[in-house]
Scaffold this motif. Structure first.
Motif, PDB file in Angstrom:
ATOM      1  N   MET A 107      23.841  12.511  -6.775  1.00 45.31           N
ATOM      2  CA  MET A 107      23.337  12.514  -8.074  1.00 45.31           C
ATOM      3  C   MET A 107      24.362  11.313  -8.698  1.00 45.31           C
ATOM      4  N   GLU A 108      25.674  11.065  -8.213  1.00 49.03           N
ATOM      5  CA  GLU A 108      26.372   9.876  -8.489  1.00 49.03           C
ATOM      6  C   GLU A 108      25.925   8.579  -8.350  1.00 49.03           C
ATOM      7  N   THR A 109      25.186   8.435  -7.272  1.00 52.32           N
ATOM      8  CA  THR A 109      24.432   7.237  -6.807  1.00 52.32           C
ATOM      9  C   THR A 109      23.192   6.937  -7.891  1.00 52.32           C
ATOM     10  N   LEU A 110      22.758   8.032  -8.461  1.00 52.60           N
ATOM     11  CA  LEU A 110      21.609   7.830  -9.308  1.00 52.60           C
ATOM     12  C   LEU A 110      21.857   7.531 -10.588  1.00 52.60           C
ATOM     13  N   ILE A 111      22.931   8.049 -11.155  1.00 50.84           N
ATOM     14  CA  ILE A 111      23.800   7.455 -12.644  1.00 50.84           C
ATOM     15  C   ILE A 111      24.290   6.204 -12.297  1.00 50.84           C
ATOM     16  N   ASP A 112      24.957   5.636 -11.039  1.00 45.15           N
ATOM     17  CA  ASP A 112      25.033   4.357 -10.961  1.00 45.15           C
ATOM     18  C   ASP A 112      24.112   3.482 -10.768  1.00 45.15           C
ATOM     19  N   MET A 113      23.024   3.849 -10.497  1.00 48.98           N
ATOM     20  CA  MET A 113      21.799   2.922 -10.527  1.00 48.98           C
ATOM     21  C   MET A 113      21.137   2.820 -11.702  1.00 48.98           C
ATOM     22  N   LEU A 114      21.428   3.704 -12.867  1.00 51.05           N
ATOM     23  CA  LEU A 114      20.754   3.870 -14.342  1.00 51.05           C
ATOM     24  C   LEU A 114      21.061   2.537 -14.909  1.00 51.05           C
ATOM     25  N   GLN A 115      21.981   1.594 -14.460  1.00 54.49           N
ATOM     26  CA  GLN A 115      22.216   0.411 -15.044  1.00 54.49           C
ATOM     27  C   GLN A 115      21.031  -0.435 -15.032  1.00 54.49           C
ATOM     28  N   TRP A 116      20.269  -0.307 -14.006  1.00 54.12           N
ATOM     29  CA  TRP A 116      19.254  -1.299 -13.801  1.00 54.12           C
ATOM     30  C   TRP A 116      17.907  -1.030 -14.691  1.00 54.12           C
ATOM     31  N   PRO A 117      17.395   0.248 -14.595  1.00 48.72           N
ATOM     32  CA  PRO A 117      16.318   0.704 -15.578  1.00 48.72           C
ATOM     33  C   PRO A 117      16.761   0.270 -17.152  1.00 48.72           C
ATOM     34  N   ALA A 118      18.282   0.662 -17.260  1.00 53.02           N
ATOM     35  CA  ALA A 118      18.641   0.594 -18.754  1.00 53.02           C
ATOM     36  C   ALA A 118      18.497  -0.843 -19.187  1.00 53.02           C
ATOM     37  N   MET A 119      18.986  -2.083 -18.300  1.00 50.33           N
ATOM     38  CA  MET A 119      18.802  -3.275 -18.268  1.00 50.33           C
ATOM     39  C   MET A 119      17.239  -3.753 -18.553  1.00 50.33           C
ATOM     40  N   LEU A 120      16.246  -3.272 -17.646  1.00 55.64           N
ATOM     41  CA  LEU A 120      14.976  -3.756 -17.771  1.00 55.64           C
ATOM     42  C   LEU A 120      14.489  -3.337 -19.064  1.00 55.64           C
ATOM     43  N   VAL A 121      14.903  -2.041 -19.568  1.00 54.93           N
ATOM     44  CA  VAL A 121      14.241  -1.444 -20.905  1.00 54.93           C
ATOM     45  C   VAL A 121      14.746  -2.431 -21.822  1.00 54.93           C
ATOM     46  N   THR A 122      15.921  -2.798 -21.901  1.00 53.52           N
ATOM     47  CA  THR A 122      16.503  -3.800 -23.032  1.00 53.52           C
ATOM     48  C   THR A 122      15.882  -5.083 -22.774  1.00 53.52           C
ATOM     49  N   LEU A 123      15.404  -5.564 -21.949  1.00 53.58           N
ATOM     50  CA  LEU A 123      14.790  -6.896 -21.810  1.00 53.58           C
ATOM     51  C   LEU A 123      13.388  -6.731 -22.376  1.00 53.58           C
ATOM     52  N   ILE A 124      12.813  -5.555 -21.834  1.00 55.19           N
ATOM     53  CA  ILE A 124      11.235  -5.501 -22.310  1.00 55.19           C
ATOM     54  C   ILE A 124      11.393  -5.105 -24.047  1.00 55.19           C
ATOM     55  N   ALA A 125      12.430  -4.213 -24.356  1.00 50.62           N
ATOM     56  CA  ALA A 125      12.553  -4.206 -25.866  1.00 50.62           C
ATOM     57  C   ALA A 125      12.750  -5.504 -26.655  1.00 50.62           C
TER      58      ALA A 125
END
Length: 87
Positions: free
Chosen positions: A1-19
């Motif tokens: 679970m911890e690895t999934l949350i660590d990787m959450l920064q990448w979709p967050a960054m992608l969604v921010t760029l799309i936005a």
């Protein structure tokens, strides 16, 4: 679970760029979609920041969340010039 949350920064960054891309549009519906994407990115960054103890990032995202709510609301209503043309 911890690895999934660590990787959450990448979709967050992608969604921010799309936005950011969508908010720059001249089309009102695309801008509104951009603000909604920004809101999603705020939530993703807050989750990641909470996990990483990044309290300044969390506070920044809360402030940006409020501004994105304002942007969504302002884009939902017709522009001042649009009201005059419709009359």
């Amino acid at each position: 679970m911890e690895t999934l949350i660590d990787m959450l920064q990448w979709p967050a960054m992608l969604v921010t760029l799309i936005a950011a891309w969508l908010v720059g549009s001249r089309n009102r519906l695309r801008r509104c979609a951009g603000f909604l994407c920004f809101i999603l990115s705020n939530v993703l960054w807050i989750i990641w920041g909470w996990h990483s103890d990044a309290w300044a990032l969390i506070l920044l995202q809360v402030g940006l969340f409020v501004m994105n709510l304002r942007g969504t609301r302002k884009n939902a209503e017709p522009a001042e010039g649009d009201r005059r043309q419709a009359a």
